[in-house]
Design a protein around this motif. Structure first.
Motif, short mmCIF file in Angstrom:
data_model
loop_
_atom_site.label_atom_id
_atom_site.label_comp_id
_atom_site.label_asym_id
_atom_site.label_seq_id
_atom_site.Cartn_x
_atom_site.Cartn_y
_atom_site.Cartn_z
N THR A 38 0.87 -1.19 0.00
CA THR A 38 0.00 0.00 0.00
C THR A 38 0.91 1.24 0.00
O THR A 38 2.13 1.13 -0.05
CB THR A 38 -0.86 0.05 1.28
OG1 THR A 38 0.05 0.13 2.42
CG2 THR A 38 -1.72 -1.17 1.43
N LYS B 20 2.34 -8.49 7.94
CA LYS B 20 1.27 -7.98 8.81
C LYS B 20 0.08 -8.94 8.82
O LYS B 20 -1.05 -8.54 9.09
CB LYS B 20 0.85 -6.60 8.32
CG LYS B 20 1.92 -5.52 8.49
CD LYS B 20 1.40 -4.13 8.12
CE LYS B 20 1.34 -3.91 6.65
NZ LYS B 20 0.91 -2.51 6.30
N ASN C 92 -5.37 -11.19 7.54
CA ASN C 92 -5.63 -9.83 8.04
C ASN C 92 -6.58 -9.12 7.09
O ASN C 92 -6.27 -8.95 5.90
CB ASN C 92 -4.29 -9.07 8.13
CG ASN C 92 -4.46 -7.68 8.71
OD1 ASN C 92 -5.59 -7.17 8.83
ND2 ASN C 92 -3.36 -7.06 9.08
N ARG C 93 -7.71 -8.68 7.58
CA ARG C 93 -8.70 -8.01 6.71
C ARG C 93 -8.15 -6.72 6.11
O ARG C 93 -8.64 -6.23 5.10
CB ARG C 93 -10.00 -7.74 7.48
CG ARG C 93 -10.88 -8.99 7.63
CD ARG C 93 -12.15 -8.68 8.46
NE ARG C 93 -13.11 -7.92 7.71
CZ ARG C 93 -14.28 -8.45 7.24
NH1 ARG C 93 -14.53 -9.75 7.41
NH2 ARG C 93 -15.13 -7.70 6.58
N GLU C 94 -7.09 -6.19 6.68
CA GLU C 94 -6.46 -4.99 6.10
C GLU C 94 -5.89 -5.29 4.72
O GLU C 94 -5.81 -4.43 3.86
CB GLU C 94 -5.35 -4.46 7.03
CG GLU C 94 -5.87 -3.82 8.30
CD GLU C 94 -4.73 -3.36 9.21
OE1 GLU C 94 -5.00 -3.04 10.38
OE2 GLU C 94 -3.55 -3.33 8.74
N THR C 95 -5.51 -6.56 4.50
CA THR C 95 -5.00 -6.95 3.18
C THR C 95 -6.10 -6.89 2.14
O THR C 95 -5.87 -6.53 0.98
CB THR C 95 -4.39 -8.37 3.24
OG1 THR C 95 -3.34 -8.37 4.22
CG2 THR C 95 -3.83 -8.81 1.90
N ASP D 18 -8.50 -4.69 2.11
CA ASP D 18 -8.63 -3.28 1.74
C ASP D 18 -7.44 -2.81 0.90
O ASP D 18 -7.59 -2.01 -0.02
CB ASP D 18 -8.78 -2.43 3.00
CG ASP D 18 -10.08 -2.77 3.74
OD1 ASP D 18 -10.06 -2.83 4.99
OD2 ASP D 18 -11.09 -3.03 3.05
#
Ligand SMILES: OC[C@@H]1[C@@H](O)[C@H](O)[C@@H](O)c2nc(CNc3ccccc3)cn21
Length: 447
Positions: free
Chosen positions: A90, A131, A136-139, A141
């Protein structure tokens, strides 16, 4: 023999993926991917092979496109290396990475070849894995952000997008069976990841729709055909569980809006739960424009109590095998495509991968890969049967244009219709290249 004929408007193509062909692993700002890490972990990849050089297509794509043009394909499926665009997954964009894909796509278009772009073909930025990766749900996004940038950056140039290549491989092969990166062996982890991958697909589709850009978007699940060893209910059920892992688990959420209950029940018996947040299924279930189907093989399956994940076992009943030891099972291709039509309707289908591993070498400047020609004939005949049965087939893209880095098998397993000498990087058109070229030109072949 029989003439096997195809609709005049079918698209004929070939497919590859970034980590398998590009090389230039540290060139022009590319960040590390999990496959850079995994392939350099001793014992993970046969012969200690890695993608540092691969086919060097990063530098040789003009030669590759010349070979595509001579072949006569009108569509080419490639993948973008996410860490070439976002070196840490990101944040800061690597302009050199974007420029590389602009130059490549411009060259395809200049040669009358339509780009079909896979956004994720397994090379997750290592920084995201550090991470938690797909757990990880951030991945999810981060993937949506990466996809959104690519849609806008290539607006007008790329009009066929594939979000995720083979979520079954990314989740279960890589985090339960464990032979692919990152190499975990945890069923709960893998099942959680399978949901996050479908959610990532859905969020990318949402970004695409919100952008208002023209084009089509889909995903590319892989499937195998399982045939019950007998008509005993226990064999039929065991067979359906095995196939449900590839088909219903990854198709029902997208096309029906929920996970298949028989699979949820089975996973619950195994102590696995799925945490679905409000709104997740709405993202996953939204309409897509096509589905890419990757088909290679099938098996005869029977019940075996307390055996492996689904209380089943594959039974070798003597099918011929490729040099990867995969059954050659063209009837399964026809049956699988027919099942998709029966269960999910007339969604447009591109065969985004079909091909075989045969390791024939160069002899006097020629590669006599008759077994690959026979495999392609058999599977294209099954495809013709499916088309004649009303399956909505839009195109066929063979795997692969080039011999390339075959994941955990390294350079030991060759799927290309073009041979690559990995010492000299010389390309040699195989007999199957000439056969496929003639088939594309004619729109038919003689079985
Ligand atoms: O193994 C051949 C290709 C591979 O090179 C592609 O990158 C990938 O998309 C791909 N998927 C399959 C089918 N699924 C599969 C099953 C077991 C191991 C590896 C792949 C075959 N292939």
């Amino acid at each position: 023999m029989a003439i096997i004929e195809f609709p005049k408007d079918i698209r004929w193509g070939a497919a590859t993926a970034a980590y398998q062909i590009e090389g230039a692993a540290t060139k022009d700002g590319r960040g590390l991917s999990i496959w850079d890490t995994f392939s350099k972990t001793p014992g993970k990849v046969l012969n200690g092979d890695n993608g540092d050089i691969a086919c060097d297509s990063y530098h040789r794509y003009e030669e590759d496109i010349e070979l595509m043009k001579e072949l006569g394909i009108d569509i080419y499926r490639f993948s973008v290396s996410w860490p070439r665009i976002f070196p840490t997954g990101t944040g800061e964009v690597n302009q050199s990475g974007l420029q590389y894909y602009h130059d490549f796509v411009d060259a395809l278009l200049a040669n009358g070849i339509e780009p079909m772009c896979t956004l994720y073909h397994w090379d997750l930025p290592q920084a995201l894995q550090d991470k938690g990766g797909w757990e990880n749900r951030e991945t999810v996004d981060a993937f949506a952000e990466y996809s959104d940038l690519m849609f806008k950056e290539f607006d007008g140039k790329i009009k066929k997008w594939i979000t995720i290549n083979e979520p079954w491989c990314v989740s279960f092969l890589s985090n339960f069976i464990g032979i692919h990166a990152p190499g975990y062996q945890n069923l709960q982890l893998a099942t959680t990841i399978s949901h996050h991958l479908l959610l990532a697909h859905g969020k990318a589709v949402t970004k695409f729709r919100e952008s208002g850009l023209t084009g089509e978007i889909g995903y590319a699940p892989n499937l195998e055909w399982n045939e019950p060893y007998s008509n005993k209910q226990e064999d039929i059920d065991a067979c359906n569980r095995g196939m449900g892992w590839f088909i219903e688990w990854f198709f029902d959420p997208v096309f029906k809006g929920s996970y298949p209950q028989f699979m949820l029940d089975w996973f619950e018996k195994k102590g696995v739960t799925l945490s679905i947040q409000d709104g997740d299924m709405a993202f996953i279930h939204q309409p897509i424009d096509f589905v890419g189907i990757n088909y290679y093989t099938g098996s005869v399956v029977r019940y075996k109590e307390n055996h492996e994940l689904f209380d089943n076992e594959k039974v070798d009943i003597g099918y011929e095998k490729t040099d990867f030891d995969w059954n050659i099972y063209p009837e399964g291709f026809y049956k699988a495509l027919s099942k998709l039509k029966d269960q999910y309707g007339q969604i447009p289908i591109y065969i985004t991968e079909n091909g075989a591993c045969y390791n024939d070498g160069v002899e006097n400047g020629r590669v006599k890969d008759q077994r690959r020609i026979d495999y392609l004939k058999q599977h294209l005949t099954s495809l013709s049967r499916a088309i004649d049965s009303g399956v909505n087939i839009k195109g066929y893209l063979t795997w692969s244009l080039l011999d390339n880095f075959e994941w955990a098998e390294g350079y030991d397993k060759r799927f290309g219709i073009i041979h690559v000498d990995f010492n000299t990087l010389e390309r040699t058109k195989k007999d199957s290249y000439y056969w496929y070229k003639q088939t594309i030109k004619n729109g038919w072949f003689d079985m």
